[in-house]
Design a protein around this motif. Structure first.
Motif, mmCIF file in Angstrom:
data_model
loop_
_atom_site.group_PDB
_atom_site.id
_atom_site.type_symbol
_atom_site.label_atom_id
_atom_site.label_comp_id
_atom_site.label_asym_id
_atom_site.label_seq_id
_atom_site.Cartn_x
_atom_site.Cartn_y
_atom_site.Cartn_z
ATOM 1 N N GLY A 44 0.797 -1.218 0.000
ATOM 2 C CA GLY A 44 0.000 0.000 0.000
ATOM 3 C C GLY A 44 0.828 1.267 0.000
ATOM 4 O O GLY A 44 0.411 2.291 0.533
ATOM 5 N N VAL A 45 2.032 1.209 -0.588
ATOM 6 C CA VAL A 45 2.890 2.393 -0.646
ATOM 7 C C VAL A 45 3.250 2.719 -2.092
ATOM 8 O O VAL A 45 3.255 1.858 -2.964
ATOM 9 N N GLY A 46 3.544 3.983 -2.305
ATOM 10 C CA GLY A 46 4.003 4.440 -3.610
ATOM 11 C C GLY A 46 5.431 4.915 -3.484
ATOM 12 O O GLY A 46 6.373 4.134 -3.497
ATOM 13 N N ARG A 64 14.864 0.797 -9.392
ATOM 14 C CA ARG A 64 15.481 2.016 -9.940
ATOM 15 C C ARG A 64 14.639 2.745 -10.974
ATOM 16 O O ARG A 64 14.803 3.945 -11.161
ATOM 17 N N ASN A 65 13.745 2.070 -11.659
ATOM 18 C CA ASN A 65 12.936 2.730 -12.680
ATOM 19 C C ASN A 65 11.581 3.205 -12.175
ATOM 20 O O ASN A 65 10.772 3.690 -12.955
ATOM 21 N N ILE A 66 11.342 3.069 -10.892
ATOM 22 C CA ILE A 66 10.065 3.512 -10.327
ATOM 23 C C ILE A 66 10.283 4.896 -9.717
ATOM 24 O O ILE A 66 11.057 5.041 -8.768
ATOM 25 N N PRO A 67 9.610 5.901 -10.270
ATOM 26 C CA PRO A 67 9.787 7.262 -9.735
ATOM 27 C C PRO A 67 9.415 7.330 -8.253
ATOM 28 O O PRO A 67 8.398 6.795 -7.824
ATOM 29 N N GLY A 68 10.280 7.983 -7.470
ATOM 30 C CA GLY A 68 10.004 8.178 -6.056
ATOM 31 C C GLY A 68 10.358 6.999 -5.172
ATOM 32 O O GLY A 68 10.119 7.027 -3.975
ATOM 33 N N GLN A 84 12.859 13.112 4.832
ATOM 34 C CA GLN A 84 12.307 13.460 3.523
ATOM 35 C C GLN A 84 11.442 12.356 2.926
ATOM 36 O O GLN A 84 10.553 12.631 2.134
ATOM 37 N N ALA A 85 11.680 11.112 3.295
ATOM 38 C CA ALA A 85 10.934 9.994 2.718
ATOM 39 C C ALA A 85 9.500 10.000 3.242
ATOM 40 O O ALA A 85 9.276 10.115 4.441
ATOM 41 N N SER A 86 8.556 9.855 2.323
ATOM 42 C CA SER A 86 7.163 9.803 2.762
ATOM 43 C C SER A 86 6.882 8.493 3.483
ATOM 44 O O SER A 86 6.125 8.451 4.448
ATOM 45 N N THR A 87 7.499 7.411 3.030
ATOM 46 C CA THR A 87 7.373 6.104 3.672
ATOM 47 C C THR A 87 8.728 5.419 3.634
ATOM 48 O O THR A 87 9.433 5.497 2.631
#
Length: 103
Positions: A44-46, A64-68, A84-87
């Motif tokens: 459940g995370v992006g 590495r190819n997934i933005p964020g 800084q990391a949202s999750t």
């Protein structure tokens, strides 16, 4: 109001639980972006930071190819990145390593 002061640790704990997920491993067996996306969707995370004691190459390649989404070895972890990391998705071994440092 004194009630707000007593509930602060609960709120802080709730926020931390939403931002930190601890997993046994990253459950990605191949360097496939689609496999990593499926793993993250299951959690459940992006956007997130993946932290382990030693990031396997296939996990790095899958992420590495997934933005964020980025990977960090626990030895390279720094407070600014954590804030800084949202999750943060961290392995049990990484948590254990941090506990050893803080002991």
């Amino acid at each position: 109001d004194h009630r707000d002061l007593h509930s602060f640790p609960t709120r802080r704990s709730s926020i931390l639980q939403q931002r930190l997920l601890v997993v046994k491993d990253f459950a990605v067996d191949a360097p496939k972006t689609s496999a990593m996306q499926a793993f993250l969707e299951q959690l459940g995370v992006g956007h997130c930071m993946l932290v382990s004691t030693s990031t396997p190459e296939h996990v790095y390649l899958a992420a590495r190819n997934i933005p964020g989404v980025y990977t960090v070895d626990v030895s390279d972890l720094d407070p600014v990145s954590l804030v800084q990391a949202s999750t943060v998705v961290m392995t049990v071994d990484a948590i254990n390593q941090i506990e050893e440092w803080l002991a």
